[in-house]
Design an enzyme around this catalytic site. Structure first.
Site, PDB file in Angstrom:
ATOM      1  N   ILE A   1      15.009 -78.430 113.731  1.00 25.98           N
ATOM      2  CA  ILE A   1      15.084 -77.265 112.843  1.00 25.98           C
ATOM      3  C   ILE A   1      15.500 -76.049 113.656  1.00 25.98           C
ATOM      4  CG2 ILE A   1      13.802 -75.805 111.236  1.00 25.98           C
ATOM      5  CD1 ILE A   1      11.735 -78.170 111.079  1.00 25.98           C
ATOM      6  N   CYS A   2      16.514 -75.363 113.181  1.00 25.56           N
ATOM      7  CA  CYS A   2      16.977 -74.128 113.811  1.00 25.56           C
ATOM      8  C   CYS A   2      16.249 -72.968 113.123  1.00 25.56           C
ATOM      9  CB  CYS A   2      18.493 -74.016 113.651  1.00 25.56           C
ATOM     10  SG  CYS A   2      19.191 -72.533 114.371  1.00 25.56           S
TER      11      CYS A   2
END
EC number: 2.3.2.23
Length: 192
Positions: free
Chosen positions: A116-117
């Site tokens: 996840i960014c």
């Protein structure tokens, strides 16, 4: 008449029992904090989130949180799992958080391997944040999505990245009316 007196030696003031400053006190601090957060997540979970009780039976340092897509969003009714891993430096060090399992959300900030960014998982982490605040941020990120798609560099990233998403060096850009927020990987112009 001048009187000379002996100067007293001052001793340092002790403010409580002495504790070792090594890993023992850090580990105890981490475990106490995780116990508190575990109870909070069990008693008052964010909407659509449930702690997978089996995941914490063997270790308090690895949790699975079951998640359901919020009503009225692109992910409504979909089920996901988030994996939280905590180091001995938690809460001073952010947890490792990623989607796991068979259903990884298709989202511009979520890679097909579950990474996840999200800035609060790396450089914007603060010990004031918690598992609940991370869950709320992820719910918000998914709920604000306008189009289901993978990051443009998904294939390259998944082939070359470290298994630990915290090892990725991201550059974040604030959302604008056009971009809805972007994060840059390895300093390239590829958005995620």
């Amino acid at each position: 008449m001048l009187r000379l007196t002996r100067a007293r030696r001052l001793r340092p003031l002790r403010l409580g029992p002495r504790r070792p400053l090594g890993d023992g006190s850090i580990m105890a601090s981490m475990q106490k904090r995780l116990q508190k957060e575990l109870l909070a997540l069990q008693n008052d979970p964010p909407p659509g989130m449930t702690l997978n009780e089996k995941s914490v039976q063997n270790s308090i340092t690895q949790w699975i949180v079951d998640m359901e897509g919020a009503p009225g969003t692109l992910y409504e009714g979909e089920k996901f799992q988030l994996l939280f891993k905590f180091s001995s430096r938690y809460p001073f060090d952010s947890p490792q958080v990623m989607f796991t399992g068979e259903n990884i959300p298709v989202h511009p900030h979520v890679y097909s391997n579950g990474h996840i960014c999200l800035s609060i998982l790396t450089e914007d982490w603060s010990p004031a944040l918690s598992v609940q605040s991370v869950c709320l941020s992820i719910i918000s990120m998914l709920s604000s999505c306008k189009e289901k798609r993978r990051p443009p560099d998904n294939s390259f990233y998944v082939r070359t990245c470290n298994k630990n998403p915290k090892k990725t060096k991201w550059w974040y850009h604030e959302p604008s009316e056009v971009s809805h927020g972007r994060c840059y990987l390895f300093g390239t112009d590829d958005t995620c």
